[in-house]
Design an enzyme around this catalytic site. Structure first.
Site, PDB file in Angstrom:
ATOM      1  N   SER A  30       0.849  -1.207   0.000  1.00 45.47           N
ATOM      2  CA  SER A  30       0.000   0.000   0.000  1.00 45.47           C
ATOM      3  C   SER A  30       0.878   1.248   0.000  1.00 45.47           C
ATOM      4  O   SER A  30       1.993   1.219   0.539  1.00 45.47           O
ATOM      5  CB  SER A  30      -0.878   0.027   1.253  1.00 45.47           C
ATOM      6  OG  SER A  30      -1.536   1.275   1.358  1.00 45.47           O
TER       7      SER A  30
ATOM      8  N   TYR B 285      -1.418  -0.977  10.191  1.00 44.63           N
ATOM      9  CA  TYR B 285      -1.540  -1.165   8.735  1.00 44.63           C
ATOM     10  C   TYR B 285      -0.326  -0.583   8.011  1.00 44.63           C
ATOM     11  O   TYR B 285       0.270  -1.231   7.157  1.00 44.63           O
ATOM     12  CB  TYR B 285      -2.830  -0.495   8.251  1.00 44.63           C
ATOM     13  CG  TYR B 285      -3.140  -0.695   6.782  1.00 44.63           C
ATOM     14  CD1 TYR B 285      -3.692  -1.893   6.341  1.00 44.63           C
ATOM     15  CD2 TYR B 285      -2.899   0.311   5.845  1.00 44.63           C
ATOM     16  CE1 TYR B 285      -3.991  -2.078   4.994  1.00 44.63           C
ATOM     17  CE2 TYR B 285      -3.191   0.128   4.507  1.00 44.63           C
ATOM     18  CZ  TYR B 285      -3.740  -1.068   4.089  1.00 44.63           C
ATOM     19  OH  TYR B 285      -4.028  -1.260   2.750  1.00 44.63           O
TER      20      TYR B 285
HETATM   21  N1  LIG Z   1      -8.722  -0.580  -1.641  1.00 45.98           N
HETATM   22  C1  LIG Z   1      -7.703   0.242  -1.510  1.00 45.98           C
HETATM   23  O1  LIG Z   1      -7.825   1.444  -1.723  1.00 45.98           O
HETATM   24  C2  LIG Z   1      -6.335  -0.291  -1.134  1.00 45.98           C
HETATM   25  C3  LIG Z   1      -5.257   0.587  -1.146  1.00 45.98           C
HETATM   26  C4  LIG Z   1      -3.994   0.104  -0.847  1.00 45.98           C
HETATM   27  C5  LIG Z   1      -3.818  -1.237  -0.560  1.00 45.98           C
HETATM   28  N2  LIG Z   1      -4.886  -2.080  -0.548  1.00 45.98           N
HETATM   29  C6  LIG Z   1      -4.633  -3.494  -0.267  1.00 45.98           C
HETATM   30  O2  LIG Z   1      -5.231  -4.280  -1.265  1.00 45.98           O
HETATM   31  C7  LIG Z   1      -5.590  -5.551  -0.734  1.00 45.98           C
HETATM   32  C8  LIG Z   1      -7.070  -5.810  -1.031  1.00 45.98           C
HETATM   33  O3  LIG Z   1      -7.806  -4.811  -0.346  1.00 45.98           O
HETATM   34  P1  LIG Z   1      -9.301  -4.421  -0.724  1.00 45.98           P
HETATM   35  O4  LIG Z   1      -9.393  -2.968  -0.573  1.00 45.98           O
HETATM   36  O5  LIG Z   1      -9.719  -5.077  -1.979  1.00 45.98           O
HETATM   37  O6  LIG Z   1     -10.031  -5.070   0.558  1.00 45.98           O
HETATM   38  P2  LIG Z   1     -11.421  -5.798   0.757  1.00 45.98           P
HETATM   39  O7  LIG Z   1     -12.448  -5.263  -0.156  1.00 45.98           O
HETATM   40  O8  LIG Z   1     -11.685  -5.752   2.212  1.00 45.98           O
HETATM   41  O9  LIG Z   1     -11.088  -7.308   0.306  1.00 45.98           O
HETATM   42  C9  LIG Z   1     -10.276  -8.102   1.120  1.00 45.98           C
HETATM   43  C10 LIG Z   1     -10.294  -9.518   0.571  1.00 45.98           C
HETATM   44  O10 LIG Z   1      -9.484 -10.340   1.422  1.00 45.98           O
HETATM   45  C11 LIG Z   1     -10.284 -11.403   1.963  1.00 45.98           C
HETATM   46  N3  LIG Z   1      -9.833 -11.697   3.316  1.00 45.98           N
HETATM   47  C12 LIG Z   1      -9.912 -10.890   4.406  1.00 45.98           C
HETATM   48  N4  LIG Z   1      -9.435 -11.524   5.480  1.00 45.98           N
HETATM   49  C13 LIG Z   1      -9.024 -12.761   5.065  1.00 45.98           C
HETATM   50  C14 LIG Z   1      -8.459 -13.885   5.710  1.00 45.98           C
HETATM   51  N5  LIG Z   1      -8.199 -13.873   7.029  1.00 45.98           N
HETATM   52  N6  LIG Z   1      -8.171 -14.985   4.971  1.00 45.98           N
HETATM   53  C15 LIG Z   1      -8.442 -15.009   3.639  1.00 45.98           C
HETATM   54  N7  LIG Z   1      -8.975 -13.974   2.977  1.00 45.98           N
HETATM   55  C16 LIG Z   1      -9.279 -12.871   3.688  1.00 45.98           C
HETATM   56  C17 LIG Z   1     -11.715 -10.863   1.930  1.00 45.98           C
HETATM   57  O11 LIG Z   1     -12.716 -11.874   1.943  1.00 45.98           O
HETATM   58  P3  LIG Z   1     -13.374 -12.377   3.353  1.00 45.98           P
HETATM   59  O12 LIG Z   1     -13.781 -11.175   4.111  1.00 45.98           O
HETATM   60  O13 LIG Z   1     -14.505 -13.268   2.939  1.00 45.98           O
HETATM   61  O14 LIG Z   1     -12.299 -13.153   4.032  1.00 45.98           O
HETATM   62  C18 LIG Z   1     -11.676 -10.154   0.576  1.00 45.98           C
HETATM   63  O15 LIG Z   1     -11.750 -11.093  -0.465  1.00 45.98           O
HETATM   64  C19 LIG Z   1      -5.269  -5.490   0.757  1.00 45.98           C
HETATM   65  O16 LIG Z   1      -4.009  -6.055   0.994  1.00 45.98           O
HETATM   66  C20 LIG Z   1      -5.232  -4.003   1.030  1.00 45.98           C
HETATM   67  O17 LIG Z   1      -4.446  -3.685   2.155  1.00 45.98           O
HETATM   68  C21 LIG Z   1      -6.141  -1.633  -0.808  1.00 45.98           C
END
Ligand SMILES: NC(=O)c1ccc[n+]([C@@H]2O[C@H](COP(=O)([O-])OP(=O)(O)OC[C@H]3O[C@@H](n4cnc5c(N)ncnc54)[C@H](OP(=O)(O)O)[C@@H]3O)[C@@H](O)[C@H]2O)c1
Length: 282
Positions: A170, A184
């Protein structure tokens, strides 16, 4: 047209094939995308399946994971998407994911460690569980899963076509975040370094390890910051490119890293953030 031998000493591309299909084609590869049921993981999995990569996704909620896999599977006639629900922050969950995966494949060409969680609380009130949960899923799980899948990664890896590990970090691990998500930012800085450290140790085994540092993308994790027009405008106001990220932005970067074009890149942290970490707005 043939080149003039006397004038083309440093103008040869040798036997390289620079057509887009050869540079970026992924047809027939096998990938794992953790957290593929929604958000950024779903975008990445969609990019891979669309381009002929059989993709295994995991998430804790089985129903959502199955539904996402069914949607993704329909994107391609040549590649499938398989749901293997598991909690990767739990050692038993990780072991069960790996053993089920092994029933399907002995090769993983691309491992995308994307699943992640965040926690925010004011300084003075930040709970221990907010550190443990975030570190477990965002740092320990990508390490343990990568370690566990080394045999599968090595299986199809060659000097010309190495296996690829991509950590989703991130921008909060690059520059100081606005919010109070202390565990985080530490976890994301940690996962960027983990990619470099792992990359150094597996480079001779024909495995590359890189991280991507996304800026804001539409997802459940970002829901609270994009929920209404005002908060969305505030987020966009901090992005030099004046928009949030799209599926093309994130899937395109993973496709680059997974493809022939990305085979020489390892240990890198690539910001995909519209310039947040690289351009000073004033
Ligand atoms: N969105 C952004 O703006 C952003 C920016 C920078 C970095 N990121 C990074 O991108 C990645 C994806 O984030 P996102 O924003 O798409 O988040 P999200 O919408 O919350 O999706 C998270 C995904 O991970 C799964 N997950 C969560 N806990 C888990 C566990 N213990 N075991 C297996 N799977 C698990 C969730 O499914 P379940 O809840 O069913 O487990 C979901 O599929 C993360 O690493 C986040 O830190 C996101």
């Amino acid at each position: 047209m043939t080149a003039d031998a006397t004038s083309s000493t440093y103008r040869s591309t040798g036997t390289s094939d620079l057509h887009v299909g050869s540079l970026f084609g992924l047809e027939g590869k096998v990938a794992v995308v953790t957290g593929g049921s929604r958000g950024i993981g779903f975008m990445i999995a969609a990019g891979l399946v669309t381009n002929g990569v059989t993709t295994f996704i995991t998430a804790r909620k089985a129903e959502a994971c199955d539904a996402a896999a069914a949607e993704l599977d329909a994107l391609s006639d040549t590649a499938s998407c398989v749901s293997i629900p598991a909690d990767l922050s739990d050692p038993d969950g990780l072991a069960s994911f790996v053993s089920t995966l092994r029933e399907h494949t002995d090769t993983v060409d691309v491992l995308v460690n994307n699943a992640g969680a965040a926690w925010g609380a004011p300084l003075g009130e930040f709970p221990e569980i907010g550190f443990d949960k975030v570190m477990n899923l965002n740092v320990k799980a990508p390490f343990m899963l990568t370690q566990e899948l080394l045999p599968e990664l090595e299986n199809g890896a060659t000097a010309d076509d190495p296996a690829r590990v991509v950590m989703i970090g991130s921008i909060d691990g690059i520059r100081v975040p606005v919010g109070d998500n202390y565990s985080y930012s530490a976890a994301k800085a940690g996962v960027h370094m983990l990619a470099r450290h792992l990359g150094a140790h597996v480079v001779d085994r024909h495995i590359t390890v890189n991280s991507i540092a996304p800026g804001p993308f539409e997802s459940k994790m970002m829901e609270y910051r994009l929920e209404d027009d005002d908060s969305r405008a505030e987020v966009i106001g901090h992005v030099p490119r004046r928009r949030i990220g799209s599926a093309e932005d994130i899937a395109g970067t993973v496709i680059f890293l997974a493809s022939r074009a990305g085979a020489f890149t390892t240990g890198a942290t690539i910001p995909v953030d519209g310039g947040i970490s690289t351009i000073r707005m004033g």
